[in-house]
Design a protein around this motif. Structure first.
Motif, PDB file in Angstrom:
ATOM      1  N   GLU A   1      70.141 -16.928   1.620  1.00 56.53           N
ATOM      2  CA  GLU A   1      70.562 -15.847   2.506  1.00 56.53           C
ATOM      3  C   GLU A   1      69.558 -15.572   3.619  1.00 56.53           C
ATOM      4  O   GLU A   1      69.852 -14.804   4.538  1.00 56.53           O
ATOM      5  CB  GLU A   1      70.806 -14.574   1.687  1.00 56.53           C
ATOM      6  CG  GLU A   1      71.914 -14.739   0.649  1.00 56.53           C
ATOM      7  CD  GLU A   1      72.126 -13.483  -0.172  1.00 56.53           C
ATOM      8  OE1 GLU A   1      71.358 -12.512   0.000  1.00 56.53           O
ATOM      9  OE2 GLU A   1      73.061 -13.470  -0.997  1.00 56.53           O
TER      10      GLU A   1
ATOM     11  N   ASP B   1      80.666 -11.488   9.535  1.00 57.75           N
ATOM     12  CA  ASP B   1      80.711 -11.903   8.133  1.00 57.75           C
ATOM     13  C   ASP B   1      79.296 -12.200   7.635  1.00 57.75           C
ATOM     14  O   ASP B   1      78.425 -12.659   8.400  1.00 57.75           O
ATOM     15  CB  ASP B   1      81.572 -13.164   7.975  1.00 57.75           C
ATOM     16  CG  ASP B   1      83.018 -12.925   8.368  1.00 57.75           C
ATOM     17  OD1 ASP B   1      83.506 -11.804   8.150  1.00 57.75           O
ATOM     18  OD2 ASP B   1      83.646 -13.862   8.908  1.00 57.75           O
TER      19      ASP B   1
ATOM     20  N   ASN C   1      89.739 -16.174  11.682  1.00 60.35           N
ATOM     21  CA  ASN C   1      88.316 -16.173  11.362  1.00 60.35           C
ATOM     22  C   ASN C   1      87.565 -17.079  12.336  1.00 60.35           C
ATOM     23  O   ASN C   1      87.937 -18.233  12.555  1.00 60.35           O
ATOM     24  CB  ASN C   1      88.103 -16.662   9.926  1.00 60.35           C
ATOM     25  CG  ASN C   1      86.631 -16.681   9.550  1.00 60.35           C
ATOM     26  OD1 ASN C   1      85.917 -15.718   9.809  1.00 60.35           O
ATOM     27  ND2 ASN C   1      86.188 -17.783   8.946  1.00 60.35           N
TER      28      ASN C   1
ATOM     29  N   LEU D   1      76.450 -14.353   6.044  1.00 59.45           N
ATOM     30  CA  LEU D   1      76.214 -15.789   6.121  1.00 59.45           C
ATOM     31  C   LEU D   1      75.237 -16.244   5.048  1.00 59.45           C
ATOM     32  O   LEU D   1      74.297 -15.528   4.688  1.00 59.45           O
ATOM     33  CB  LEU D   1      75.658 -16.174   7.497  1.00 59.45           C
ATOM     34  CG  LEU D   1      76.541 -15.902   8.712  1.00 59.45           C
ATOM     35  CD1 LEU D   1      75.810 -16.305   9.987  1.00 59.45           C
ATOM     36  CD2 LEU D   1      77.865 -16.638   8.594  1.00 59.45           C
TER      37      LEU D   1
ATOM     38  N   PRO E   1      80.867 -19.434  12.118  1.00 57.50           N
ATOM     39  CA  PRO E   1      79.497 -19.049  12.477  1.00 57.50           C
ATOM     40  C   PRO E   1      78.980 -19.922  13.622  1.00 57.50           C
ATOM     41  O   PRO E   1      79.469 -21.033  13.847  1.00 57.50           O
ATOM     42  CB  PRO E   1      78.715 -19.306  11.188  1.00 57.50           C
ATOM     43  CG  PRO E   1      79.735 -19.353  10.101  1.00 57.50           C
ATOM     44  CD  PRO E   1      80.983 -19.870  10.723  1.00 57.50           C
TER      45      PRO E   1
ATOM     46  N   LYS F   1      77.490 -20.853   6.525  1.00 57.45           N
ATOM     47  CA  LYS F   1      78.785 -20.609   5.885  1.00 57.45           C
ATOM     48  C   LYS F   1      79.033 -19.106   5.796  1.00 57.45           C
ATOM     49  O   LYS F   1      78.135 -18.358   5.405  1.00 57.45           O
ATOM     50  CB  LYS F   1      78.798 -21.226   4.483  1.00 57.45           C
ATOM     51  CG  LYS F   1      78.527 -22.721   4.451  1.00 57.45           C
ATOM     52  CD  LYS F   1      78.575 -23.294   3.052  1.00 57.45           C
ATOM     53  CE  LYS F   1      77.381 -22.887   2.228  1.00 57.45           C
ATOM     54  NZ  LYS F   1      77.325 -23.601   0.923  1.00 57.45           N
ATOM     55  N   ASP F   2      80.254 -18.704   6.166  1.00 54.59           N
ATOM     56  CA  ASP F   2      80.598 -17.297   5.989  1.00 54.59           C
ATOM     57  C   ASP F   2      81.426 -17.112   4.720  1.00 54.59           C
ATOM     58  O   ASP F   2      81.727 -18.080   4.007  1.00 54.59           O
ATOM     59  CB  ASP F   2      81.303 -16.731   7.232  1.00 54.59           C
ATOM     60  CG  ASP F   2      82.674 -17.372   7.486  1.00 54.59           C
ATOM     61  OD1 ASP F   2      83.278 -17.905   6.539  1.00 54.59           O
ATOM     62  OD2 ASP F   2      83.137 -17.337   8.640  1.00 54.59           O
ATOM     63  N   ASP F   3      81.793 -15.873   4.424  1.00 56.22           N
ATOM     64  CA  ASP F   3      82.506 -15.589   3.173  1.00 56.22           C
ATOM     65  C   ASP F   3      84.006 -15.812   3.278  1.00 56.22           C
ATOM     66  O   ASP F   3      84.754 -15.481   2.355  1.00 56.22           O
ATOM     67  CB  ASP F   3      82.204 -14.167   2.690  1.00 56.22           C
ATOM     68  CG  ASP F   3      82.520 -13.110   3.736  1.00 56.22           C
ATOM     69  OD1 ASP F   3      83.065 -13.477   4.808  1.00 56.22           O
ATOM     70  OD2 ASP F   3      82.229 -11.927   3.498  1.00 56.22           O
ATOM     71  N   LYS F   4      84.469 -16.383   4.398  1.00 53.66           N
ATOM     72  CA  LYS F   4      85.886 -16.728   4.553  1.00 53.66           C
ATOM     73  C   LYS F   4      86.062 -18.246   4.631  1.00 53.66           C
ATOM     74  O   LYS F   4      87.029 -18.746   5.196  1.00 53.66           O
ATOM     75  CB  LYS F   4      86.456 -16.059   5.805  1.00 53.66           C
ATOM     76  CG  LYS F   4      86.478 -14.540   5.743  1.00 53.66           C
ATOM     77  CD  LYS F   4      87.127 -13.960   6.985  1.00 53.66           C
ATOM     78  CE  LYS F   4      87.224 -12.440   6.907  1.00 53.66           C
ATOM     79  NZ  LYS F   4      85.894 -11.813   6.902  1.00 53.66           N
TER      80      LYS F   4
ATOM     81  N   ASP G   1      77.568 -14.514  13.442  1.00 54.50           N
ATOM     82  CA  ASP G   1      78.995 -14.608  13.154  1.00 54.50           C
ATOM     83  C   ASP G   1      79.721 -13.522  13.941  1.00 54.50           C
ATOM     84  O   ASP G   1      79.420 -12.324  13.793  1.00 54.50           O
ATOM     85  CB  ASP G   1      79.245 -14.443  11.649  1.00 54.50           C
ATOM     86  CG  ASP G   1      80.678 -14.761  11.276  1.00 54.50           C
ATOM     87  OD1 ASP G   1      80.944 -15.894  10.843  1.00 54.50           O
ATOM     88  OD2 ASP G   1      81.539 -13.868  11.422  1.00 54.50           O
TER      89      ASP G   1
END
Length: 232
Positions: A194, A172, A138, A174, A141, A215-218, A168
């Motif tokens: 968002e 992803d 991953n 963010l 960002p 921040k990403d979702d991973k 990203d």
């Protein structure tokens, strides 16, 4: 009759000396009285711990004060022991708070207590920890170095729109945490939004500081630089 006067005068002198002695004891006692809160002791993260970077919980013991009033706590997080590269400083009435940090990074943290009369404890002992390094491919960002208002800009009006951009490489989704205020580093004012704009209230003839955390979702996190602007 003369003996009566002598007796009264001696009694007054004795009483005066006794009062002065009592006042002196009282003054010394007040000098020894500790007005500042006790120093908080840190609980978690403990020294040299390897921690998650995402929504990491910081915990410490509650301080006490002679005023028996609720206390506030100032937590500082930095990437150096001298706290010159200070990433976060936040004031809270609780003894637990969560932060999302970058992966694979050494951090230092400390806490102090303060009351509503301006008395502050010394900072706690410093504890250090490291966040888990990247365990997959991953890509974090990336936050653009440009912003609106541009750093050093002068703006007018009671409302200022903060605007930024980020991307990203993995495409992803963010979300953003926004830190804003008159202190540097600034305080958290919006979390997990968002959009890439935020309206903030400002006053004339002041300097404001702000930064973005993407921040990403991973659980990938990027902490942006601190921008600043002034008002007139």
């Amino acid at each position: 009759m003369k003996y009566i006067y002598v007796f009264i005068l001696s009694t007054l002198l004795l009483f005066s000396c006794s009062v002065e002695e009592d006042e002196s004891i009282l003054v010394e006692s007040l000098r020894d009285l500790r007005l500042e809160p006790t120093i908080p002791s840190l609980i978690y993260p403990t020294n040299n711990l390897v921690c998650t970077n995402f929504n990491l919980e910081f915990d410490w013991n509650r301080s006490t004060s002679i005023y028996k009033k609720p206390l506030d706590y100032v937590i500082e997080i930095a990437t150096d022991r001298g706290f010159e590269n200070l990433l976060f400083t936040t004031t809270t009435a609780e003894t637990v708070i969560n932060f999302t940090l970058e992966k694979g990074t050494y951090y230092f943290w400390r806490v102090k207590a303060k009351d509503n009369k301006g008395n502050e404890s010394l900072y706690s002992s410093i504890q250090t920890f490291i966040t888990e390094p990247e365990g997959n491919t991953n890509i974090l960002p990336a936050i653009s170095s440009s912003s609106t208002p541009a750093t050093g800009a002068i703006v007018t009006g009671n409302t200022t729109t903060l605007s930024w951009s980020a991307n990203d490489h993995d495409a992803d989704a963010l979300v953003y945490d926004v830190y804003f205020g008159e202190s540097n580093p600034p305080q958290l004012v919006a979390e997990n939004i968002e959009v890439t704009t935020l309206d903030v209230q400002t006053e004339a003839n002041k300097t404001y500081y702000w930064r973005i955390v993407a921040k990403d979702d991973k659980q990938g996190v990027a902490i942006g630089r601190v921008w600043n602007f002034s008002t007139q």
